[in-house]
Design a protein around this motif. Structure first.
Motif, short mmCIF file in Angstrom:
data_model
loop_
_atom_site.label_atom_id
_atom_site.label_comp_id
_atom_site.label_asym_id
_atom_site.label_seq_id
_atom_site.Cartn_x
_atom_site.Cartn_y
_atom_site.Cartn_z
N ASN A 36 6.41 32.90 -7.39
CA ASN A 36 5.56 34.09 -7.46
C ASN A 36 4.98 34.41 -6.09
O ASN A 36 4.85 33.52 -5.25
N PHE A 37 4.63 35.67 -5.89
CA PHE A 37 4.00 36.05 -4.64
C PHE A 37 2.91 37.08 -4.90
O PHE A 37 2.87 37.73 -5.93
N LEU A 47 -1.23 42.99 -5.08
CA LEU A 47 0.04 43.31 -5.70
C LEU A 47 0.76 41.99 -5.98
O LEU A 47 0.89 41.16 -5.08
N TYR A 48 1.17 41.79 -7.23
CA TYR A 48 1.82 40.55 -7.63
C TYR A 48 3.31 40.78 -7.91
O TYR A 48 3.71 41.87 -8.33
N GLY A 49 4.09 39.75 -7.70
CA GLY A 49 5.50 39.83 -8.03
C GLY A 49 6.11 38.44 -8.11
O GLY A 49 5.43 37.43 -7.96
N ARG A 50 7.42 38.43 -8.34
CA ARG A 50 8.12 37.15 -8.43
C ARG A 50 9.60 37.37 -8.16
O ARG A 50 10.08 38.50 -8.11
N PHE A 155 5.85 19.95 -10.13
CA PHE A 155 4.98 20.12 -8.97
C PHE A 155 4.52 21.57 -8.87
O PHE A 155 5.18 22.49 -9.34
N HIS A 156 3.39 21.75 -8.20
CA HIS A 156 2.84 23.07 -7.89
C HIS A 156 2.69 23.14 -6.37
O HIS A 156 2.25 22.17 -5.74
N THR A 182 3.32 31.19 -4.48
CA THR A 182 2.96 30.14 -5.41
C THR A 182 4.24 29.65 -6.08
O THR A 182 5.00 30.45 -6.63
N LEU A 183 4.47 28.36 -6.01
CA LEU A 183 5.72 27.77 -6.50
C LEU A 183 5.39 26.75 -7.57
O LEU A 183 4.65 25.80 -7.33
N ASP A 184 5.93 26.97 -8.75
CA ASP A 184 5.77 26.00 -9.83
C ASP A 184 7.14 25.54 -10.25
O ASP A 184 7.98 26.36 -10.68
N VAL A 185 7.39 24.24 -10.10
CA VAL A 185 8.73 23.71 -10.26
C VAL A 185 8.72 22.55 -11.25
O VAL A 185 7.95 21.61 -11.09
#
Length: 193
Positions: A36-37, A47-50, A155-156, A182-185
């Motif tokens: 996500n960004f 402004l949000y996106g992914r 992980f985050h 933001t990275l959620d894996v």
């Protein structure tokens, strides 16, 4: 005798660490991973996106976290800001130029455990044809068996990048130069050694 016990214990710890070294495939098929960004819009709102399509893997050994590694490939055309016209603009030459640069990649160069489930992941991000070092602040979410007989680890991570560093210089105003990622894996173990 104490010296022999100490040597034996050290060897056992080293062997047990090797037992836990595992390669994980990032679970994008099950939608348990997200890139996500967010970026400020004119300095007035967020402004949000992914990115909807990406794949990758990571190696992680809790006994030797410094040996961890991560590789991710993102399909840039999968950018999704929940607005079709804006997404078309983001895919164009002003931003991602997806026809010329269909993928972005991240390849780690180091992983440093900081204690209390926190770590610092460094690597090279290639975006828009430009490769730059980035540092990701990582938190371990958890790991364990899943209901289907497998093993998972999650992980985050968070980081920030400057668009201009990657050759994206469309003028959005001074408040809109930095993208927060933001990275959620969640990874599925491919084999347990």
């Amino acid at each position: 005798m104490k010296r022999l016990l100490a040597i034996g214990f050290t060897a056992l710890l080293s062997f047990s660490g090797a037992l836990h070294a595992t390669e994980y495939k990032i679970d994008t098929a099950g939608a348990h991973a997200f890139i996500n960004f967010k970026i400020k819009h004119l300095g007035y709102s967020w402004l949000y996106g992914r990115f909807n399509e990406f794949e990758g893997s990571f190696n992680y050994d809790p006994a030797k976290p410094e040996a961890s590694s991560v590789n991710v490939t993102i399909k840039t055309a999968s950018v999704d800001s929940n607005h079709a016209e804006r997404d078309k603009h983001l895919r164009g030459k002003d931003f991602l130029a997806v026809d010329k640069f269909p993928t972005a990649t991240f390849k780690s160069t180091s992983f440093k455990a900081l204690g209390d489930g926190k770590a610092e992941l460094k690597g090279t991000l290639t975006l828009h044809g430009v490769s730059k070092p980035v540092t990701i602040a990582v938190s371990e979410i958890g790991g364990g068996k899943d209901p289907w007989g497998g093993y998972r680890q999650g992980f985050h991570g968070t980081t920030e990048i400057a668009l201009k560093d990657f050759g994206i210089d469309f003028d959005l105003g001074p408040a809109s130069q930095i993208v927060e990622l933001t990275l959620d894996v969640e990874g599925i173990a491919q084999s347990m050694m």
